[in-house]
Scaffold this active site. Sequence first.
Site, PDB file in Angstrom:
ATOM      1  CD  GLU A 176      33.018  -9.924   4.946  1.00 48.51           C
ATOM      2  OE1 GLU A 176      34.543  -9.549   4.602  1.00 48.51           O
ATOM      3  OE2 GLU A 176      31.973  -9.187   4.629  1.00 48.51           O
ATOM      4  CG  HIS A 234      37.325  -8.176   4.322  1.00 48.19           C
ATOM      5  ND1 HIS A 234      35.995  -7.194   4.408  1.00 48.19           N
ATOM      6  CD2 HIS A 234      37.974  -7.309   4.478  1.00 48.19           C
ATOM      7  CE1 HIS A 234      36.655  -5.910   4.813  1.00 48.19           C
ATOM      8  NE2 HIS A 234      37.453  -6.185   4.901  1.00 48.19           N
ATOM      9  CB  SER A 268      36.278  -2.649   5.004  1.00 48.24           C
ATOM     10  OG  SER A 268      37.237  -3.437   5.556  1.00 48.24           O
TER      11      SER A 268
END
Length: 541
Positions: free
Chosen positions: A334, A450, A205
């Site tokens: 995600e 995610h 990320s």
Amino acid sequence: MTSSRPSDPQTVTTTGGDVRGVLHDDPRRMPTGPVAAFQGIPYAAPPVGALRFAPPEPHRGWTGVRPAAHPGPAVPQLPSALSWLTGQPTPEWSEDGCLTLNVWTPADAVRGARPRPVLVWFHGGAFAGGSSGTECYDGARLAALGDIVVVTANFRIGPLGYLHLPEIGADNAGLLDQLAVLRWTRENIAAFGGDPTQITVGGQSSGAYAALLLALSPEAGPLIRRVIIQSAPLNLPAQDPDQAAETTTAYLRALDVPAGTGPAQTAAALRTLPVAQLLDGYRTVRAAALRAGRTAPPMYPVLGGAAVPRPLFDAVADGALHGTDVLAGTTADEMTAFFTHDDRIRTADRAAAVGMLTTWLGDDRDRAEETYVRYAARRTGGTPARILSDVASDLHWRSGVTDLAQRRSALGDLTYVYRFDRCPYGEGDGDDLAADGDGGRGDSPVGASHCAELPFLFGSFAAYRGSTLLGTLGGPDDPRRLRAEALFHRFAGALAAFVTTGSPNGADLAPWAPYTAGVDEGNVMAFDEDEPAHPAQAARP
């Protein structure tokens, strides 16, 4: 360059002084041999007083042997918006002593065996949260599995890391901390059995975004041999300096720090405020940004600031990564991490969904309609919420990775691309974003969201026990756990092979070709659970 390798595999000499770690030798977790762990090693002076917001300064060092059995405190931060997903509490933090790092290394490497390749890995957290000291990022199993040295670190985040006020020295301080980590690694890692000429920088990320910025920068690029990019928001441009200045003005107003009094007075005021007050001010500007429809963090790396001389994709197109090995990827779903609790998304009907797509796609209604129809055809029975999640996952995450790979391919450089598909085991309620119309990929409320790959990079399943992210694995012989362990070996094994050779291929690993546009979806490697060929051989934590 420090290269001392004492006979005691738990004591190492660094530029700051001697550190004593601990040996992990449980054969159930370290089947390939013991790993020495050194945690909480300072790499820079405490960023307090006059050093708050300033570039990192060298640590003064210590006398005697410093215990390195426990991680240092996290950088001050607000609670994570994804704690409902990961199950992780806000880490204990302290501004004093937060700039530390951790090293995990095969024990025989410390004793003087052949040097191992090194992975320096940065955590995510939207440039505002996270800590390398959590059990989630324990690097012992990854170091053992891959026969590599793993380094993680804390670095300044939120206002402490990304307040943009160059006149007082506040200029991408978080990135400069990460640069200091790389320089410390180059100077010291040989003492831990690492090869300072074989450094891979990676992250997830925002940590992956920063890793790529560093690899592209003239200051850090020469230190880096390879890059691993996990779920980075590559389509997020570095922050415009004017927007950053506006945020700074709003932030000073939230703190009741008078504007226009001069840099010295402003610096003095900011450096004497309690850190909790700084975080409260950040909460205020973040809330205002969200109300204005801005989803980007209010403070993150600024274009033209330290270590960010030009836009990311301009640098890639100009060949700034030429000769640097790259592996990049995303999870399949995600955006469920961000949309699952968004009532506006969850309750959207088709008309509302097309309206949102129109906004996302530059007010192009025809394109929004076409996009909705195309994505709906790919997900039979999918709700508008699920289709919005699919589109946003591609727009904000997957397309950036594809763009990176294509630009590198045009220059003759290889990029290995993956998609992490594994969904947790859980009980869906039929209304969840990832639970309906997903072709049988499980009944999890989030799918492969995610952060979904993180337990399978570090093998840190215990840290996520009971979380929505991981789901239930059961006992040591439960087929769910055996499949998870097998996936850890495949995913972490491939990434460790990349750290070692620049290719994620190797013995007992599935063949993985580099990205090629138009060929089998670009030769993107999909990672999901399969029955392990030899369940009894799956390592158990």
